[in-house]
Scaffold this motif. Structure first.
Motif, PDB file in Angstrom:
ATOM      1  N   ALA A   1      -3.142 -16.868  11.501  1.00 11.69           N
ATOM      2  CA  ALA A   1      -3.993 -15.692  11.665  1.00 11.69           C
ATOM      3  C   ALA A   1      -3.066 -14.521  11.960  1.00 11.69           C
ATOM      4  O   ALA A   1      -2.196 -14.629  12.820  1.00 11.69           O
ATOM      5  CB  ALA A   1      -4.965 -15.898  12.822  1.00 11.69           C
ATOM      6  N   VAL A   2      -3.220 -13.473  11.217  1.00  9.56           N
ATOM      7  CA  VAL A   2      -2.324 -12.332  11.402  1.00  9.56           C
ATOM      8  C   VAL A   2      -3.093 -11.020  11.228  1.00  9.56           C
ATOM      9  O   VAL A   2      -4.050 -10.948  10.459  1.00  9.56           O
ATOM     10  CB  VAL A   2      -1.161 -12.322  10.376  1.00  9.56           C
ATOM     11  CG1 VAL A   2      -0.080 -13.313  10.747  1.00  9.56           C
ATOM     12  CG2 VAL A   2      -1.652 -12.587   8.956  1.00  9.56           C
ATOM     13  N   HIS A   3      -2.660  -9.993  11.938  1.00  8.51           N
ATOM     14  CA  HIS A   3      -3.176  -8.663  11.651  1.00  8.51           C
ATOM     15  C   HIS A   3      -2.649  -8.230  10.283  1.00  8.51           C
ATOM     16  O   HIS A   3      -1.517  -8.567   9.931  1.00  8.51           O
ATOM     17  CB  HIS A   3      -2.686  -7.641  12.684  1.00  8.51           C
ATOM     18  CG  HIS A   3      -3.372  -7.759  13.998  1.00  8.51           C
ATOM     19  ND1 HIS A   3      -2.733  -8.239  15.108  1.00  8.51           N
ATOM     20  CD2 HIS A   3      -4.633  -7.425  14.375  1.00  8.51           C
ATOM     21  CE1 HIS A   3      -3.588  -8.215  16.129  1.00  8.51           C
ATOM     22  NE2 HIS A   3      -4.741  -7.718  15.713  1.00  8.51           N
ATOM     23  N   GLN A   4      -3.446  -7.457   9.606  1.00 11.19           N
ATOM     24  CA  GLN A   4      -3.015  -6.936   8.310  1.00 11.19           C
ATOM     25  C   GLN A   4      -1.640  -6.295   8.423  1.00 11.19           C
ATOM     26  O   GLN A   4      -0.725  -6.573   7.641  1.00 11.19           O
ATOM     27  CB  GLN A   4      -4.048  -5.918   7.805  1.00 11.19           C
ATOM     28  CG  GLN A   4      -3.678  -5.335   6.460  1.00 11.19           C
ATOM     29  CD  GLN A   4      -4.730  -4.342   5.961  1.00 11.19           C
ATOM     30  OE1 GLN A   4      -5.656  -3.993   6.685  1.00 11.19           O
ATOM     31  NE2 GLN A   4      -4.569  -3.901   4.740  1.00 11.19           N
ATOM     32  N   ALA A   5      -1.456  -5.441   9.425  1.00 10.46           N
ATOM     33  CA  ALA A   5      -0.196  -4.714   9.567  1.00 10.46           C
ATOM     34  C   ALA A   5       0.940  -5.603  10.071  1.00 10.46           C
ATOM     35  O   ALA A   5       2.103  -5.375   9.759  1.00 10.46           O
ATOM     36  CB  ALA A   5      -0.380  -3.530  10.507  1.00 10.46           C
ATOM     37  N   CYS A   6       0.607  -6.650  10.833  1.00 13.31           N
ATOM     38  CA  CYS A   6       1.651  -7.517  11.384  1.00 13.31           C
ATOM     39  C   CYS A   6       2.307  -8.365  10.303  1.00 13.31           C
ATOM     40  O   CYS A   6       3.423  -8.842  10.461  1.00 13.31           O
ATOM     41  CB  CYS A   6       1.077  -8.423  12.461  1.00 13.31           C
ATOM     42  SG  CYS A   6       0.669  -7.570  13.987  1.00 13.31           S
ATOM     43  N   TYR A   7       1.590  -8.623   9.208  1.00 13.03           N
ATOM     44  CA  TYR A   7       2.119  -9.478   8.140  1.00 13.03           C
ATOM     45  C   TYR A   7       2.402  -8.667   6.880  1.00 13.03           C
ATOM     46  O   TYR A   7       2.796  -9.214   5.858  1.00 13.03           O
ATOM     47  CB  TYR A   7       1.106 -10.599   7.848  1.00 13.03           C
ATOM     48  CG  TYR A   7       1.660 -11.797   7.106  1.00 13.03           C
ATOM     49  CD1 TYR A   7       2.607 -12.626   7.699  1.00 13.03           C
ATOM     50  CD2 TYR A   7       1.230 -12.111   5.826  1.00 13.03           C
ATOM     51  CE1 TYR A   7       3.106 -13.729   7.029  1.00 13.03           C
ATOM     52  CE2 TYR A   7       1.716 -13.215   5.143  1.00 13.03           C
ATOM     53  CZ  TYR A   7       2.657 -14.022   5.754  1.00 13.03           C
ATOM     54  OH  TYR A   7       3.150 -15.128   5.090  1.00 13.03           O
ATOM     55  N   GLY A   8       2.189  -7.363   6.964  1.00 12.01           N
ATOM     56  CA  GLY A   8       2.472  -6.524   5.804  1.00 12.01           C
ATOM     57  C   GLY A   8       1.550  -6.791   4.626  1.00 12.01           C
ATOM     58  O   GLY A   8       1.980  -6.792   3.480  1.00 12.01           O
ATOM     59  N   ILE A   9       0.264  -7.042   4.916  1.00  9.02           N
ATOM     60  CA  ILE A   9      -0.696  -7.266   3.836  1.00  9.02           C
ATOM     61  C   ILE A   9      -1.164  -5.893   3.347  1.00  9.02           C
ATOM     62  O   ILE A   9      -1.798  -5.154   4.091  1.00  9.02           O
ATOM     63  CB  ILE A   9      -1.904  -8.086   4.330  1.00  9.02           C
ATOM     64  CG1 ILE A   9      -1.434  -9.408   4.944  1.00  9.02           C
ATOM     65  CG2 ILE A   9      -2.900  -8.332   3.191  1.00  9.02           C
ATOM     66  CD1 ILE A   9      -2.494 -10.141   5.727  1.00  9.02           C
ATOM     67  N   ILE A  10      -0.813  -5.573   2.114  1.00  9.74           N
ATOM     68  CA  ILE A  10      -1.130  -4.240   1.601  1.00  9.74           C
ATOM     69  C   ILE A  10      -2.645  -4.081   1.437  1.00  9.74           C
ATOM     70  O   ILE A  10      -3.220  -3.102   1.883  1.00  9.74           O
ATOM     71  CB  ILE A  10      -0.429  -3.987   0.239  1.00  9.74           C
ATOM     72  CG1 ILE A  10       1.057  -4.348   0.311  1.00  9.74           C
ATOM     73  CG2 ILE A  10      -0.658  -2.556  -0.227  1.00  9.74           C
ATOM     74  CD1 ILE A  10       1.976  -3.302   0.831  1.00  9.74           C
ATOM     75  N   THR A  11      -3.282  -5.053   0.781  1.00 16.27           N
ATOM     76  CA  THR A  11      -4.734  -5.003   0.614  1.00 16.27           C
ATOM     77  C   THR A  11      -5.324  -6.327   1.046  1.00 16.27           C
ATOM     78  O   THR A  11      -4.865  -7.382   0.599  1.00 16.27           O
ATOM     79  CB  THR A  11      -5.125  -4.806  -0.873  1.00 16.27           C
ATOM     80  OG1 THR A  11      -4.115  -4.024  -1.516  1.00 16.27           O
ATOM     81  CG2 THR A  11      -6.462  -4.130  -1.010  1.00 16.27           C
ATOM     82  N   VAL A  12      -6.302  -6.289   1.916  1.00 17.48           N
ATOM     83  CA  VAL A  12      -6.951  -7.526   2.334  1.00 17.48           C
ATOM     84  C   VAL A  12      -7.983  -7.894   1.271  1.00 17.48           C
ATOM     85  O   VAL A  12      -8.871  -7.107   0.971  1.00 17.48           O
ATOM     86  CB  VAL A  12      -7.651  -7.346   3.697  1.00 17.48           C
ATOM     87  CG1 VAL A  12      -8.376  -8.615   4.099  1.00 17.48           C
ATOM     88  CG2 VAL A  12      -6.636  -6.952   4.767  1.00 17.48           C
ATOM     89  N   PRO A  13      -7.849  -9.088   0.666  1.00 20.30           N
ATOM     90  CA  PRO A  13      -8.804  -9.470  -0.380  1.00 20.30           C
ATOM     91  C   PRO A  13     -10.179  -9.731   0.214  1.00 20.30           C
ATOM     92  O   PRO A  13     -10.292 -10.136   1.369  1.00 20.30           O
ATOM     93  CB  PRO A  13      -8.197 -10.751  -0.955  1.00 20.30           C
ATOM     94  CG  PRO A  13      -7.320 -11.291   0.115  1.00 20.30           C
ATOM     95  CD  PRO A  13      -6.868 -10.129   0.947  1.00 20.30           C
ATOM     96  N   SER A  14     -11.214  -9.522  -0.578  1.00 17.85           N
ATOM     97  CA  SER A  14     -12.562  -9.785  -0.068  1.00 17.85           C
ATOM     98  C   SER A  14     -12.836 -11.288  -0.056  1.00 17.85           C
ATOM     99  O   SER A  14     -13.626 -11.772   0.729  1.00 17.85           O
ATOM    100  CB  SER A  14     -13.597  -9.047  -0.905  1.00 17.85           C
ATOM    101  OG  SER A  14     -13.323  -9.259  -2.272  1.00 17.85           O
ATOM    102  N   GLY A  15     -12.167 -12.030  -0.905  1.00 20.76           N
ATOM    103  CA  GLY A  15     -12.325 -13.484  -0.944  1.00 20.76           C
ATOM    104  C   GLY A  15     -11.310 -14.146  -0.030  1.00 20.76           C
ATOM    105  O   GLY A  15     -10.849 -13.559   0.930  1.00 20.76           O
ATOM    106  N   PRO A  16     -10.960 -15.396  -0.348  1.00 16.38           N
ATOM    107  CA  PRO A  16      -9.987 -16.129   0.470  1.00 16.38           C
ATOM    108  C   PRO A  16      -8.613 -15.467   0.461  1.00 16.38           C
ATOM    109  O   PRO A  16      -8.207 -14.862  -0.531  1.00 16.38           O
ATOM    110  CB  PRO A  16      -9.909 -17.505  -0.201  1.00 16.38           C
ATOM    111  CG  PRO A  16     -11.027 -17.575  -1.177  1.00 16.38           C
ATOM    112  CD  PRO A  16     -11.456 -16.183  -1.481  1.00 16.38           C
TER     113      PRO A  16
END
Ligand SMILES: [Zn+2]
Ligand SMILES: [Zn+2]
Ligand SMILES: [Zn+2]
Length: 123
Positions: A30-45
């Motif tokens: 489990a990670v924050h979007q910014a903590c893992y560098g996720i540019i766009t959070v997908p709506s699906g899995p």
């Protein structure tokens, strides 16, 4: 879920920085979007890099500590490293600041390797 974000340990999500849970089988990242560098959070899995790569779990291990679980990213050398370990060690940098990958280990002195960061990585 226990312990919240694998990187910062905060268990609160925010509108602009939600906690994202990996849908990989048996994975509890489990990670924050910014903590893992996720540019766009997908709506699906969503899958962490370890689950996304088809690499056998047994071979995936952080190069800087003995733990296999947690929020891992690829290194520039094709290995794996925790985001937390990368942030903790000053010589480590990220290829891209935004996506926080690959993790660049070239400048890390040998004696930093295999230190046990039990107090940072709870599992
Ligand atoms: Zn976080
Ligand atoms: Zn995962
Ligand atoms: Zn590590």
């Amino acid at each position: 879920m226990i312990g919240g974000c694998c990187v910062c340990s905060d268990d609160r999500g925010y509108d602009e920085n939600p906690i994202v849970y990996c849908d990989g089988h048996g994975c509890n990242v489990a990670v924050h979007q910014a903590c893992y560098g996720i540019i766009t959070v997908p709506s699906g899995p969503w899958f962490c890099r370890k689950c996304e790569s088809q690499e056998r779990a047994a071979r995936v291990r952080c190069e800087l500590c003995p733990h296999k679980e947690g929020a891992l990213k690829r290194t520039d050398a094709g290995g794996w490293c925790h985001v937390v370990c990368a942030l903790y060690i000053p010589e480590v940098s990220f290829g891209s600041i935004n996506s926080m990958e690959p993790i660049i280990l070239k400048k890390v002195p040998q004696d930093r390797y295999n230190k046990v960061f039990v107090f940072i990585i709870s599992n």
